[in-house]
Design a protein around this motif. Structure first.
Motif, PDB file in Angstrom:
ATOM      1  N   TYR A 213      48.521  46.966  52.999  1.00 64.35           N
ATOM      2  CA  TYR A 213      48.097  45.598  52.751  1.00 64.35           C
ATOM      3  C   TYR A 213      49.254  44.759  52.216  1.00 64.35           C
ATOM      4  N   VAL A 214      49.048  43.453  52.288  1.00 69.68           N
ATOM      5  CA  VAL A 214      50.069  42.500  51.831  1.00 69.68           C
ATOM      6  C   VAL A 214      49.738  41.978  50.443  1.00 69.68           C
ATOM      7  N   VAL A 215      48.465  41.652  50.217  1.00 74.68           N
ATOM      8  CA  VAL A 215      48.022  41.087  48.934  1.00 74.68           C
ATOM      9  C   VAL A 215      46.688  41.724  48.573  1.00 74.68           C
ATOM     10  N   ALA A 216      46.516  42.056  47.300  1.00 73.75           N
ATOM     11  CA  ALA A 216      45.230  42.485  46.746  1.00 73.75           C
ATOM     12  C   ALA A 216      44.967  41.661  45.494  1.00 73.75           C
ATOM     13  N   ALA A 217      43.881  40.882  45.517  1.00 74.76           N
ATOM     14  CA  ALA A 217      43.611  39.944  44.420  1.00 74.76           C
ATOM     15  C   ALA A 217      42.197  40.142  43.897  1.00 74.76           C
ATOM     16  N   PRO A 218      42.024  40.631  42.645  1.00 74.86           N
ATOM     17  CA  PRO A 218      40.675  40.734  42.053  1.00 74.86           C
ATOM     18  C   PRO A 218      40.057  39.354  41.856  1.00 74.86           C
ATOM     19  N   MET A 219      38.757  39.269  42.006  1.00 73.34           N
ATOM     20  CA  MET A 219      38.022  38.021  41.833  1.00 73.34           C
ATOM     21  C   MET A 219      37.389  38.041  40.441  1.00 73.34           C
ATOM     22  N   LEU A 220      38.057  37.383  39.468  1.00 69.70           N
ATOM     23  CA  LEU A 220      37.648  37.402  38.069  1.00 69.70           C
ATOM     24  C   LEU A 220      37.230  36.013  37.640  1.00 69.70           C
ATOM     25  N   ASP A 221      36.190  35.947  36.762  1.00 70.27           N
ATOM     26  CA  ASP A 221      35.824  34.661  36.183  1.00 70.27           C
ATOM     27  C   ASP A 221      36.488  34.508  34.817  1.00 70.27           C
ATOM     28  N   LEU A 222      36.126  33.453  34.081  1.00 75.79           N
ATOM     29  CA  LEU A 222      36.758  33.187  32.792  1.00 75.79           C
ATOM     30  C   LEU A 222      36.452  34.257  31.762  1.00 75.79           C
ATOM     31  N   SER A 223      35.339  34.982  31.918  1.00 79.70           N
ATOM     32  CA  SER A 223      34.994  36.061  31.000  1.00 79.70           C
ATOM     33  C   SER A 223      35.589  37.394  31.421  1.00 79.70           C
ATOM     34  N   ASP A 224      36.460  37.376  32.433  1.00 81.50           N
ATOM     35  CA  ASP A 224      37.147  38.566  32.922  1.00 81.50           C
ATOM     36  C   ASP A 224      36.190  39.546  33.586  1.00 81.50           C
ATOM     37  N   GLU A 225      35.055  39.060  34.080  1.00 78.50           N
ATOM     38  CA  GLU A 225      34.129  39.910  34.830  1.00 78.50           C
ATOM     39  C   GLU A 225      34.531  39.899  36.296  1.00 78.50           C
ATOM     40  N   MET A 226      34.586  41.085  36.917  1.00 76.71           N
ATOM     41  CA  MET A 226      35.036  41.197  38.298  1.00 76.71           C
ATOM     42  C   MET A 226      33.847  41.131  39.254  1.00 76.71           C
ATOM     43  N   TYR A 227      34.003  40.309  40.327  1.00 75.07           N
ATOM     44  CA  TYR A 227      32.964  40.163  41.332  1.00 75.07           C
ATOM     45  C   TYR A 227      33.336  40.855  42.643  1.00 75.07           C
ATOM     46  N   GLY A 228      34.602  41.077  42.870  1.00 75.03           N
ATOM     47  CA  GLY A 228      35.050  41.681  44.111  1.00 75.03           C
ATOM     48  C   GLY A 228      36.560  41.615  44.205  1.00 75.03           C
ATOM     49  N   MET A 229      37.083  41.824  45.411  1.00 75.52           N
ATOM     50  CA  MET A 229      38.528  41.791  45.612  1.00 75.52           C
ATOM     51  C   MET A 229      38.828  41.255  47.007  1.00 75.52           C
ATOM     52  N   LEU A 230      39.840  40.386  47.071  1.00 80.85           N
ATOM     53  CA  LEU A 230      40.373  39.899  48.334  1.00 80.85           C
ATOM     54  C   LEU A 230      41.513  40.819  48.756  1.00 80.85           C
TER      55      LEU A 230
END
Length: 456
Positions: free
Chosen positions: A270-287
Motif C-alpha cells: 500500500y501507499v497510504v494507511a490512515a486511521p479514521m479518528l474523531d476528536l476523542s481519539d475513537e477509531m471508526y475505520g481505516m483508509l
C-alpha cells in the motif's frame, strides 16, 4: 505559487509534546512522589508498608523510642501524612492505625502509658492534610476536564484553520472544471452519518481532491479492523491486515505513508494507511490507498486526507451524540445540539456547569438585524441558534463552562454596545433575556424551554 510544508498530524505532534513535558516531570524524584496509583492493591500496600517502614526505621535508629514520642518532633507521623497527601484522609487514618498497632506491639506489657496527646495531635494533622489533599484533587480533576474540553475545541479550530488554508490552495491548483469545491465537500461530509453509502461518498471526495486511484475503507469493530471493505474505488483488491504499513498505522494511530513511515527491510503493498479518528481519539475505520500518482504523495495531499477523514469522523460522533436531541427538535442545528449534549456529559462527570442565554427577540429587533449584531459578540467557544417562532424569535447562546456571571457579563457588554447605537436599555431594543442552566434543567429541558419562549 510556492507551497509551504504543513505537518501531517498537528494533533499528534501537540500530544507528543504535552506527553513529553509530562513524562519529564514524572521522571524526576519529586514528580514520582506526586503520582498516586489508582490500583486498589497498590493503595492498600502503600497504606500498610509505608508506616511499617517508618516503625522499622525508628526501631533501628531510636530503639528506646521508635515512634519518637519523647523527641522534639514526632518523625513517625511523616508516614501517615504522606499517605493522606496521596490518597486522602481515609487512607491516612488507616496508616495512622498501623502506627497505633506498632505502639501496642512495642508496649504490649504495659498499656498504662498510652500517649493520648501524641496520637490525638497526629490524627488531627492527618485529617487536615488528607482533607486538603481531597479538595485539591477535586480541583485538579475539574481543571483537567476543562482543559481536555478546551484542547478538543482547539484541535477543532486547528483543523478548521488548515481546511480554510487548503481550500484556498485548492482554488489555485485545481482545474476550472472541478466538479465540486472544498466548501461543498465539507458541507457534504457534515451531513453524513457513517453508513456504507456515506463511506463511498467520502472515498469519492478523497479521490477527487487527493488524486487517489485505488483505495478502500475498512471498518473498525471491537478493537479490530475488518478484512472486508465497506467502500472501494478503482477495483481495490482484498485487504491484507498483516501488511507492515497497516500494522504501523494501527500502532501509531496516525497516518503512515510508504515514503517515510516504514523501517528498513519492511515491504508493503500500500501507499497510504490512515486511521479514521474523531476528536476523542475513537477509531471508526481505516483508509487504505493502493495506488495514487507519485507527484501527489506530498505533505499537502496527506494533510488534506487527514483533515477530510477527521471532519467525517467528527460529524459522525456529533450526530451520534446529539441524535436524541435532534429527534425531539429537528430544527436545532446539529453542532449546537452536539455541544449542548457534550456539556451535559461534562457536568455529570466533573460537576462543571454550563449555561444557555436565551434572548427573546421582538419583530422590531429582527427587523434591525439584532441577531447578527449579537452573534458578532460571541466568544470563541460559544455556540448560537436562532429559532424563529410564530411571532417572536429566540437567539440561544450556549456558553460552555460558564455560569450566571458569564451571562451577566455578556448582557453588560450588549448593553454597552446598544448605548453606542442610541438605545438606552436591552428592553428598548426589543430583547428579553432568559438564563437557562444546564445543571438545573438538562439538555433536553433546555431545548424545550427555548421553544416555549419562542411561542410564548
Amino acid at each position: 505559487m510556492h507551497s509551504q510544508e504543513i505537518p501531517v498530524a498537528p494533533k499528534a505532534a501537540g500530544s507528543v509534546q504535552r506527553n513529553r513535558s509530562s513524562d519529564e516531570f514524572k521522571g524526576s524524584p519529586l514528580g514520582k512522589l506526586t503520582v498516586a496509583s489508582e490500583k486498589p492493591w497498590v493503595i492498600v500496600a502503600e497504606t500498610v508498608l509505608v508506616p511499617a517502614f517508618a516503625l522499622l526505621l525508628g526501631y533501628l535508629v531510636n530503639r528506646p523510642d521508635p515512634l519518637w514520642i519523647n523527641a522534639d518532633f514526632p518523625w513517625a507521623w511523616f508516614a501517615p501524612m504522606m499517605i493522606a497527601l496521596r490518597y486522602g484522609p481515609i487512607a491516612g487514618l488507616f496508616s495512622a492505625g498501623v502506627l497505633l498497632l506498632g505502639w501496642t506491639g512495642f508496649n504490649r506489657q504495659d498499656f498504662s502509658q498510652f500517649p493520648q496527646q501524641y496520637f490525638l495531635g497526629g490524627l488531627i494533622m492527618v485529617m487536615i492534610v488528607g482533607e486538603v489533599s481531597s479538595v485539591w484533587r477535586t480541583h485538579l480533576r475539574r481543571a483537567r476536564t476543562a482543559r481536555h474540553y478546551q484542547d478538543q475545541r482547539m484541535e477543532q479550530l486547528v483543523r478548521q484553520h488548515y481546511l480554510l488554508r487548503l481550500s484556498h490552495d485548492q482554488l489555485e491548483q485545481q482545474l476550472i472544471g472541478q466538479p465540486v469545491s472544498m466548501r461543498d465537500a465539507l458541507h457534504q461530509l457534515r451531513d453524513l452519518k457513517g453508513t456504507t453509502s456515506d463511506a463511498q461518498t467520502l472515498l469519492n471526495l478523497l479521490s477527487q481532491f487527493c488524486q487517489i486511484n485505488v483505495a478502500s475503507i475498512v471498518p473498525f469493530h471491537n478493537g479490530n479492523l475488518s478484512d472486508q471493505s465497506i467502500a472501494q474505488i478503482g477495483g481495490a483488491r482484498s485487504i491484507n491486515l498483516d501488511d507492515a504499513l497497516v500494522q504501523q498505522a494501527l500502532a501509531t494511530r496516525s497516518l503512515c505513508h510508504i515514503s517515510r513511515s516504514l523501517k528498513d527491510g519492511q515491504n508493503t503493498s500500500y501507499v497510504v494507511a490512515a486511521p479514521m479518528l474523531d476528536l476523542s481519539d475513537e477509531m471508526y475505520g481505516m483508509l487504505i490507498v493502493e495506488e495514487m500518482p507519485f507527484f501527489a504523495l506530498q505533505e499537502e495531499t496527506l494533510q488534506t486526507i487527514n483533515l477530510l477523514l477527521g471532519d467525517y469522523t467528527d460529524s459522525i460522533a456529533a450526530n451520534n451524540l446529539a441524535q436524541p436531541l435532534l429527534q425531539a427538535h429537528p430544527e436545532c442545528p446539529p453542532q449546537f445540539a452536539f455541544e449542548l449534549q457534550r456539556m451535559e456529559h461534562v457536568l455529570k462527570s466533573s460537576q462543571l456547569p454550563s449555561i444557555v442565554l436565551a434572548l427573546q427577540l421582538s419583530p422590531k429587533a429582527i427587523a434591525s438585524d439584532m441577531p447578527q449584531f449579537i452573534m458578532r459578540m460571541e466568544r470563541m467557544l460559544d455556540q448560537s441558534w436562532l429559532f424563529e417562532g410564530s411571532e417572536k424569535s429566540v437567539l440561544a447562546i450556549l456558553m460552555p463552562l460558564g455560569s450566571s456571571a458569564s451571562s451577566e457579563g455578556f448582557l453588560n457588554r450588549l448593553s454597552a454596545r446598544l448605548e453606542q447605537r442610541g438605545l438606552h436599555s436591552i428592553e428598548e431594543a426589543g430583547i428579553v433575556p432568559h438564563t437557562l442552566s444546564i445543571q438545573k434543567n438538562g439538555a433536553m429541558s433546555v431545548l424545550d424551554e427555548i421553544v416555549r419562549i419562542a411561542h410564548a
